[in-house]
Motif scaffolding. Structure first.
Motif, PDB file in Angstrom:
ATOM      1  N   MET A 241      -6.420 -11.891  22.946  1.00  0.00           N
ATOM      2  CA  MET A 241      -5.670 -10.727  22.484  1.00  0.00           C
ATOM      3  C   MET A 241      -5.833 -10.508  20.987  1.00  0.00           C
ATOM      4  SD  MET A 241      -3.958  -9.096  24.939  1.00  0.00           S
ATOM      5  CE  MET A 241      -2.394  -8.446  24.360  1.00  0.00           C
ATOM      6  N   SER A 242      -5.896 -11.588  20.202  1.00  0.00           N
ATOM      7  CA  SER A 242      -5.996 -11.445  18.747  1.00  0.00           C
ATOM      8  C   SER A 242      -7.301 -10.756  18.341  1.00  0.00           C
ATOM      9  CB  SER A 242      -5.904 -12.813  18.075  1.00  0.00           C
ATOM     10  OG  SER A 242      -6.943 -13.672  18.535  1.00  0.00           O
ATOM     11  N   LEU A 243      -8.372 -10.998  19.098  1.00  0.00           N
ATOM     12  CA  LEU A 243      -9.651 -10.355  18.783  1.00  0.00           C
ATOM     13  C   LEU A 243      -9.717  -8.939  19.359  1.00  0.00           C
ATOM     14  CD1 LEU A 243     -12.265 -13.228  19.282  1.00  0.00           C
ATOM     15  CD2 LEU A 243     -11.114 -12.470  17.202  1.00  0.00           C
ATOM     16  N   GLN A 244      -8.926  -8.675  20.393  1.00  0.00           N
ATOM     17  CA  GLN A 244      -8.907  -7.330  20.959  1.00  0.00           C
ATOM     18  C   GLN A 244      -8.424  -6.310  19.934  1.00  0.00           C
ATOM     19  OE1 GLN A 244      -6.913  -7.078  24.803  1.00  0.00           O
ATOM     20  NE2 GLN A 244      -7.651  -9.125  25.367  1.00  0.00           N
ATOM     21  N   VAL A 245      -7.459  -6.706  19.098  1.00  0.00           N
ATOM     22  CA  VAL A 245      -6.958  -5.813  18.049  1.00  0.00           C
ATOM     23  C   VAL A 245      -8.068  -5.476  17.075  1.00  0.00           C
ATOM     24  CG1 VAL A 245      -5.271  -5.557  16.182  1.00  0.00           C
ATOM     25  CG2 VAL A 245      -4.647  -6.805  18.255  1.00  0.00           C
ATOM     26  N   LYS A 246      -8.833  -6.465  16.667  1.00  0.00           N
ATOM     27  CA  LYS A 246      -9.922  -6.246  15.721  1.00  0.00           C
ATOM     28  C   LYS A 246     -11.041  -5.418  16.340  1.00  0.00           C
ATOM     29  CE  LYS A 246      -8.977 -10.486  13.134  1.00  0.00           C
ATOM     30  NZ  LYS A 246      -9.524 -11.750  12.584  1.00  0.00           N
ATOM     31  N   LEU A 247     -11.318  -5.636  17.636  1.00  0.00           N
ATOM     32  CA  LEU A 247     -12.346  -4.858  18.311  1.00  0.00           C
ATOM     33  C   LEU A 247     -11.940  -3.388  18.382  1.00  0.00           C
ATOM     34  CD1 LEU A 247     -14.924  -4.490  19.982  1.00  0.00           C
ATOM     35  CD2 LEU A 247     -13.649  -5.241  22.000  1.00  0.00           C
ATOM     36  N   LEU A 248     -10.654  -3.133  18.613  1.00  0.00           N
ATOM     37  CA  LEU A 248     -10.170  -1.764  18.679  1.00  0.00           C
ATOM     38  C   LEU A 248     -10.434  -1.027  17.368  1.00  0.00           C
ATOM     39  CD1 LEU A 248      -8.668   0.233  20.511  1.00  0.00           C
ATOM     40  CD2 LEU A 248      -6.515  -0.602  19.540  1.00  0.00           C
ATOM     41  N   PHE A 288      -4.408  -8.101  28.494  1.00  0.00           N
ATOM     42  CA  PHE A 288      -5.423  -7.181  27.975  1.00  0.00           C
ATOM     43  C   PHE A 288      -4.716  -5.922  27.489  1.00  0.00           C
ATOM     44  CE2 PHE A 288      -9.104  -4.410  27.758  1.00  0.00           C
ATOM     45  CZ  PHE A 288     -10.119  -5.284  27.404  1.00  0.00           C
ATOM     46  N   ARG A 289      -5.149  -5.437  26.326  1.00  0.00           N
ATOM     47  CA  ARG A 289      -4.499  -4.290  25.694  1.00  0.00           C
ATOM     48  C   ARG A 289      -4.862  -2.993  26.423  1.00  0.00           C
ATOM     49  NH1 ARG A 289      -2.575  -4.867  20.284  1.00  0.00           N
ATOM     50  NH2 ARG A 289      -2.820  -2.588  20.137  1.00  0.00           N
ATOM     51  N   GLU A 290      -3.849  -2.215  26.734  1.00  0.00           N
ATOM     52  CA  GLU A 290      -4.089  -0.948  27.427  1.00  0.00           C
ATOM     53  C   GLU A 290      -4.842   0.033  26.549  1.00  0.00           C
ATOM     54  OE1 GLU A 290      -1.591   2.101  30.322  1.00  0.00           O
ATOM     55  OE2 GLU A 290      -0.516   0.933  28.798  1.00  0.00           O
ATOM     56  N   ASP A 291      -4.511   0.071  25.244  1.00  0.00           N
ATOM     57  CA  ASP A 291      -5.199   1.011  24.355  1.00  0.00           C
ATOM     58  C   ASP A 291      -6.679   0.659  24.202  1.00  0.00           C
ATOM     59  OD1 ASP A 291      -4.624  -1.303  22.972  1.00  0.00           O
ATOM     60  OD2 ASP A 291      -3.759  -0.319  21.210  1.00  0.00           O
ATOM     61  N   LEU A 292      -7.015  -0.634  24.237  1.00  0.00           N
ATOM     62  CA  LEU A 292      -8.421  -1.040  24.176  1.00  0.00           C
ATOM     63  C   LEU A 292      -9.142  -0.641  25.467  1.00  0.00           C
ATOM     64  CD1 LEU A 292     -10.805  -2.475  22.878  1.00  0.00           C
ATOM     65  CD2 LEU A 292      -9.915  -4.637  23.759  1.00  0.00           C
ATOM     66  N   PHE A 293      -8.457  -0.799  26.592  1.00  0.00           N
ATOM     67  CA  PHE A 293      -9.062  -0.418  27.868  1.00  0.00           C
ATOM     68  C   PHE A 293      -9.466   1.052  27.858  1.00  0.00           C
ATOM     69  CE2 PHE A 293      -8.259   1.456  32.143  1.00  0.00           C
ATOM     70  CZ  PHE A 293      -9.372   0.934  32.794  1.00  0.00           C
ATOM     71  N   TYR A 294      -8.572   1.906  27.397  1.00  0.00           N
ATOM     72  CA  TYR A 294      -8.899   3.330  27.388  1.00  0.00           C
ATOM     73  C   TYR A 294     -10.007   3.644  26.387  1.00  0.00           C
ATOM     74  CZ  TYR A 294      -4.870   4.102  30.386  1.00  0.00           C
ATOM     75  OH  TYR A 294      -3.996   4.076  31.448  1.00  0.00           O
TER      76      TYR A 294
END
Length: 443
Positions: A241-248, A288-294
């Protein structure tokens, strides 16, 4: 007109190549079509052994005519390659039967052969439309993906490719890159499930000298290395999750910050993500982050598992055989109907990758031109024969898949219900009833 003259005119009017031999395989007659296809004149051919004229790829091993002369059994539509007088190789379809005189005495054999160059050329053209790079399919869902993939490739939109492990997700990602304006740029794949979080972060974003104890020099991350090209984030559902924020942040404006850096860097790499899990399901679990999924799911490609596209088995097996032929030099040509029918009853939990491994396993063990059941992996054979429910079908296919399998099999056998039924392991009457059920009128 004399009967012999009439027979000669009829013999030469046959559009297929025809020649006869004595019991020792010496040619005794040779028609006009045989001259045209082979390049040899009648005078050059008559009296010669047939293998000196045609020099087929099977002459020294399994000769259809020699088999007929020895066993007195006909051969129908055997595909071989002959060499013409000028050295050109031509694919032909061969049929043979024995000859008897008016008293019924065995006097030799006759062979009919048809030039298949044009037919095989058309078949290759059809196959081109059902092949995209290393992806081979006759499946309707897969062909729809083939149709839209060039448009997807030309866009700059993010793509999410979903499907079970071994189904070919990475091949689609590679195809998108190869068809895109970025084809001359780098294509980089990173498996998010294969690395622990700290290492995954440094691989993605890179680091600067002194960022941590062993950072002796700057190291560019994959976002920077993929500049001007494509970055595939394989198994993105496993990203912490911590890297998902950076990927977004990268997806939103191209910004990222290498570990230990004080300045922001930028990338224009196109991001393709893939996953073997249902991401919407794991969003509900909070991993998993919903905003990243979209953001990654602008364009979605769902690759069906092999068990839902069993009509692809023959084409995939042929594709793997050809590739292994080039790699090993072994002259294995095909898989037998019995082996293919057994494979159709297996569920392939490992999907296309498992099928590829099974073909390679068989290639190692097979010493002849045809892969038989005994050459297949024991696990597959035993699973099917023992009827283990987890990987074997009590019903061989779903209705839509069964219709597709029957249609594909008929097509490969040029509409012959007898040959298709034999390959599918069913009676001709059963095949006919299923054809009527699914409204299959022809191959």
């Amino acid at each position: 007109m004399e009967p012999e003259k009439i027979h000669s005119i009829i013999f030469d009017s046959i559009s297929d190549g025809v020649f006869t031999t004595d019991p020792e395989c010496r040619i005794t007659s040779f028609n006009k079509a045989a001259e045209t296809v082979s390049g040899f004149t009648r005078e050059e051919a008559v009296g010669k052994y047939c293998f000196d004229i045609f020099r087929t790829d099977l002459c020294q091993r399994v000769c259809a005519l020699r088999s007929t002369l020895k066993e007195h059994t006909p051969v129908n539509n055997e595909r071989v390659t002959i060499m013409t007088k000028t050295g050109n190789k031509i694919p032909v379809s061969v049929s043979t039967t024995i000859l008897r005189d008016e008293k019924g005495n065995f006097v030799g054999a006759v062979e009919f052969f048809r030039d298949m160059s044009e037919v095989e050329g058309l078949k290759r053209q059809i196959d081109v439309n059902k092949k995209l790079g290393d992806i081979v399919s006759n499946n309707e869902k897969m062909l729809r993906i083939f149709d839209i993939l060039p448009e997807i490739a030309r866009s700059e939109s993010s793509v999410l490719i979903q499907g079970p492990s071994g189904s070919g997700k990475e091949l689609f990602a590679q195809a998108i890159h190869n068809l895109s304006p970025r084809a001359n740029g780098p294509y980089i794949r990173l498996n998010c499930a294969a690395l622990p979080e700290p290492l995954l972060e440094s691989e993605l974003f890179g680091y600067v000298k002194g960022a941590f104890t062993d950072a002796k020099r700057d190291k560019p991350g994959h976002f920077l290395l993929a500049q001007g090209g494509t970055l595939l984030l394989d198994e993105i559902s496993e990203m912490p999750m911590s890297l998902q924020v950076k990927l977004l942040r990268v997806l939103n404006n191209g910004e990222f910050q290498p570990l230990g850096a004080t300045r922001v860097s930028y990338t224009d790499a196109r991001i393709i993500a893939s996953s073997n899990r249902d991401i919407e399901a794991i969003i509900a679990k909070g991993v998993f982050r919903e905003d990243l999924f979209y953001r990654i799911n602008v364009i979605n490609i769902t690759v069906p598992p092999l068990k839902e596209r069993l009509e692809d088995l023959p084409a995939l097996i042929e594709h793997f055989i050809r590739r292994l032929q080039r790699r090993t030099g072994k002259n294995i040509q095909k898989v037998s109907d019995e082996a293919l029918n057994l494979l159709r009853q297996y569920d392939f939990p490992g999907n296309v990758r498992e099928l590829e491994n099974a073909v390679e396993h068989a290639f190692v063990l097979c010493r002849n031109a045809v892969i038989e059941i005994e050459h297949l992996p024991e696990k597959i054979v035993e699973t099917v024969r023992n009827g283990r429910k987890e990987h074997t079908r009590t019903q061989p296919y779903g209705e839509s898949s069964e219709a597709a399998v029957i249609t594909e099999t008929l097509r490969r056998h040029n509409g012959s219900r007898e040959a298709a039924a034999r390959e599918l392991g069913m009676h001709r009457g059963t095949l006919w009833r299923k054809m009527r059920k699914y409204n299959i009128s022809q191959a």
